[in-house]
Design a protein around this motif. Sequence first.
Motif, PDB file in Angstrom:
ATOM      1  N   UNK A  44       0.844  -1.196   0.000  1.00  0.00           N
ATOM      2  CA  UNK A  44       0.000   0.000   0.000  1.00  0.00           C
ATOM      3  C   UNK A  44       0.873   1.238   0.000  1.00  0.00           C
ATOM      4  N   UNK A  45       0.548   2.179  -0.870  1.00  0.00           N
ATOM      5  CA  UNK A  45       1.320   3.413  -0.979  1.00  0.00           C
ATOM      6  C   UNK A  45       0.618   4.599  -0.340  1.00  0.00           C
ATOM      7  N   UNK A  54       1.794  -8.734  -8.982  1.00  0.00           N
ATOM      8  CA  UNK A  54       1.877  -8.880 -10.435  1.00  0.00           C
ATOM      9  C   UNK A  54       2.022  -7.537 -11.142  1.00  0.00           C
ATOM     10  N   UNK A  55       2.184  -6.473 -10.378  1.00  0.00           N
ATOM     11  CA  UNK A  55       2.327  -5.154 -10.968  1.00  0.00           C
ATOM     12  C   UNK A  55       1.018  -4.432 -11.194  1.00  0.00           C
ATOM     13  N   UNK A  56      -0.097  -5.077 -10.882  1.00  0.00           N
ATOM     14  CA  UNK A  56      -1.394  -4.421 -11.045  1.00  0.00           C
ATOM     15  C   UNK A  56      -1.555  -3.311 -10.015  1.00  0.00           C
ATOM     16  N   UNK A  57      -2.412  -2.384 -10.325  1.00  0.00           N
ATOM     17  CA  UNK A  57      -2.726  -1.282  -9.427  1.00  0.00           C
ATOM     18  C   UNK A  57      -4.096  -1.543  -8.809  1.00  0.00           C
ATOM     19  N   UNK A  58      -4.162  -1.460  -7.497  1.00  0.00           N
ATOM     20  CA  UNK A  58      -5.422  -1.667  -6.782  1.00  0.00           C
ATOM     21  C   UNK A  58      -5.905  -0.304  -6.296  1.00  0.00           C
ATOM     22  N   UNK A  73     -14.838   4.939 -14.587  1.00  0.00           N
ATOM     23  CA  UNK A  73     -14.360   6.323 -14.564  1.00  0.00           C
ATOM     24  C   UNK A  73     -13.258   6.537 -13.540  1.00  0.00           C
ATOM     25  N   UNK A  74     -13.433   6.021 -12.320  1.00  0.00           N
ATOM     26  CA  UNK A  74     -12.412   6.237 -11.292  1.00  0.00           C
ATOM     27  C   UNK A  74     -11.124   5.483 -11.598  1.00  0.00           C
ATOM     28  N   UNK A  75     -11.167   4.222 -12.054  1.00  0.00           N
ATOM     29  CA  UNK A  75      -9.923   3.585 -12.486  1.00  0.00           C
ATOM     30  C   UNK A  75      -9.228   4.327 -13.625  1.00  0.00           C
ATOM     31  N   UNK A  89      -5.575  -1.795 -13.806  1.00  0.00           N
ATOM     32  CA  UNK A  89      -6.170  -1.279 -12.579  1.00  0.00           C
ATOM     33  C   UNK A  89      -7.364  -2.143 -12.200  1.00  0.00           C
ATOM     34  N   UNK A  90      -7.358  -2.600 -10.987  1.00  0.00           N
ATOM     35  CA  UNK A  90      -8.524  -3.310 -10.459  1.00  0.00           C
ATOM     36  C   UNK A  90      -8.985  -2.607  -9.195  1.00  0.00           C
TER      37      UNK A  90
END
Length: 756
Positions: A44-45, A54-58, A73-75, A89-90
């Motif tokens: 978490x950033x 896996x490099x995905x953005x949550x 829209x938000x992703x 992005x998920x």
Amino acid sequence: MKRRTLLLAGTAGAGALLVGWLALPQRSRLGSRALLPAGEGEVALNGWIKVGADGSIVLAMPRSEMGQGVYTALPMLAAEELDVPLSAVRIERAGTDAIYGNVASWVTGLPFHPQEGEREDGFGRVKAARWVVGKVARELGINATGGSTSVADAWEVVRTAAATARATLLGAAALQWRLPVDELSVAGGVVSHPSGRSARYADLAARAAATPPGTVQLKAPQDWRLIGKAVPRLDIPGKVDGRATFGIDVRLPGLKYAAIRLCPLLGGQPGRIDAGRALALPGAERLVLLPALAGSTAGFAVLGRTSWHALRAAAAVDVDWHAPPGPALNTDAISQALEEAVRGGDGFVFHETGDVDAAAAEDTQVVEGWYRAPYLAHATMEPMNCTARVRTGTVEVWVPTQVPSLARDVAARVAGVPADAVTVHVPLLGGGFGRRLEVDYVAQAVRVAMDAGGAPVQLLWSREEDTTHDFYRPMQVARLRAVLGPGGRVDSLAITSAGDAVAPRWMQRAVPALAPPVDLPDKTTAEGLFDLPYAIANQRMAHVATRSGVPVGYWRSVGHSHNAFFSEGFVDELAAAGRVDPVEFRRRLLKGEARHLAVLELAARRGGWGQPLPPGRARGVALHESFGTIVAQVVEVSLEQGAPRVHRVVCALDCGMVVNPGIVAQQMEGAVVFALTAALHGGIDIRGGRVVQRNFTDAPLVTAARAPRVETWIVPSQRPPSGVGESGVPPLAPAVANALFSLTGQRLRSLPLRLE
């Protein structure tokens, strides 16, 4: 923006969402986490963004998806600032932390802080009185999906959170490689240097979590790759192939089903109950009494092995219903009372300028019109439902809701447990329209689950219960009076309206801790009349807030939904009285309103205003601003077997910067069909305390075969995004009524539209 510790974002706007703390203690004074909870391999950033193994953005998702496209829209905002593909992005449901709270911005309809140059009229005084309520709501961290605020609230917050995450990742690479950060670049989630060094976000995330963000700079519009593009929605494939899970689709091991029957007399309760025959039916298990919970009418529920068994058994219960004290509710009597309230002239004056009475004395041409709008049900495609499981000391609910934090709170109150002992899961919503801002069905499900021995229970309303026990849009009556000078000049305009107040009733049900001891003037019911854009020197706009006893609530576009019908229908009346073309008449009144004029001109041009039509057709126009968005609609109508038929609707709008124009067009299309259903068929009648309409046979919808062609045209803008989900509703009814006047000569001042 320089952010060494990035504390807040958007505090001057309507959302005031906290981004997440990087330099504060792990627990803040609001009791919120500094970072998103991280699963295995995740980092978490900040409070909104984390990086997967896996490099995905949550992305934390505090809003509910009910067809408005927020899950896309938000992703898009996060993907843009992080320079990753949208597919990377998920979303993950956000918790109930205060950093996601936004309810004050739409409950009160007012910003948190008084604005510089606030006009000193009645509306300004209401803003000052409600500021404390709004501030408390923000501090409590109540979040909601409503008021067309999802994208507007997220615009700065999510982009800033993503940009901050990007800055920490770049900083981590710079520290690891001992290179200047301004020599690094990002593409596709990979940080690179001209020397050939590169690293994926996943490789840098752990170091980035301990790296200060330094200078955080949002991308310039000319560098956007995603924002402004009509990207296909991410939620559509699952809705097409059946993978999508709505509340009604929730299935848990050992699930039982419950069907309700509420007293058909609004506000009444059950008396003698004989459930013997009902419980003898196959699959029926037990009956649970339901008191009046969260504003609902009392009744009972029957548990069954399947939803069919439960519905069948509930219908078979023999019960004597007791009416509430006092005279039975009747819509004819309520309408008469509202008219008398308007004539009494004691309404709260939201806006006044000039001298209406003096202007009236100087001229002779007076135009007056009485307008009326009925109670309306929400009629969501997915009926009310909630799945609940109550075990010793804990509650878990799966509920399609617009207010997850309030669903948690009411579940805790009913079960007698602390709020932090309640877990809320929010699946997809099969429509909201304001109905799922209520929590009555959550309270009922928890109450039934308390008698189910720890088994999960899915409470399901029938369509009949949904129609007869809604929290309806209030009935409204308005008198509009204008004085015209030479050439159709409008010298004065006075409007007085009356109808039940929505905001205080909703707060008493859903947020009793914030409900004021006395009703404040209800801006949400009166909005759309006191803030007209037209240049009229003498104006007075007043509203009488009433309490009829009918349960009322927020309905899509709230006060704008009926007030636009009143004002824009009357503007056309004035144009006719002054013998001026309706579009030209509005042009003259829009002095100094460049945005409104641009929207009107675009709609008129694209709608073919002034161009010939086939015989038997006519055009109508309406213009209205709501939720910060200006919409003009030009409609084409005809008569088929004496009934109105709308063939084409041209929508022009200024909604600020557009994240996804495809979603904007979809929202306009949905709003038009929703509003057309209300304009032609909508209405709830009450006789003897009972709602007359029960199902779609009594309150039909506009079908696909009868839906008009809808065209959407967007005015380019550099302003921040404003609301879209509801702003397409208000102009439709007056545009249709105005077209029918052009076609037939009949001026229709009551909804639904009925020709003589």
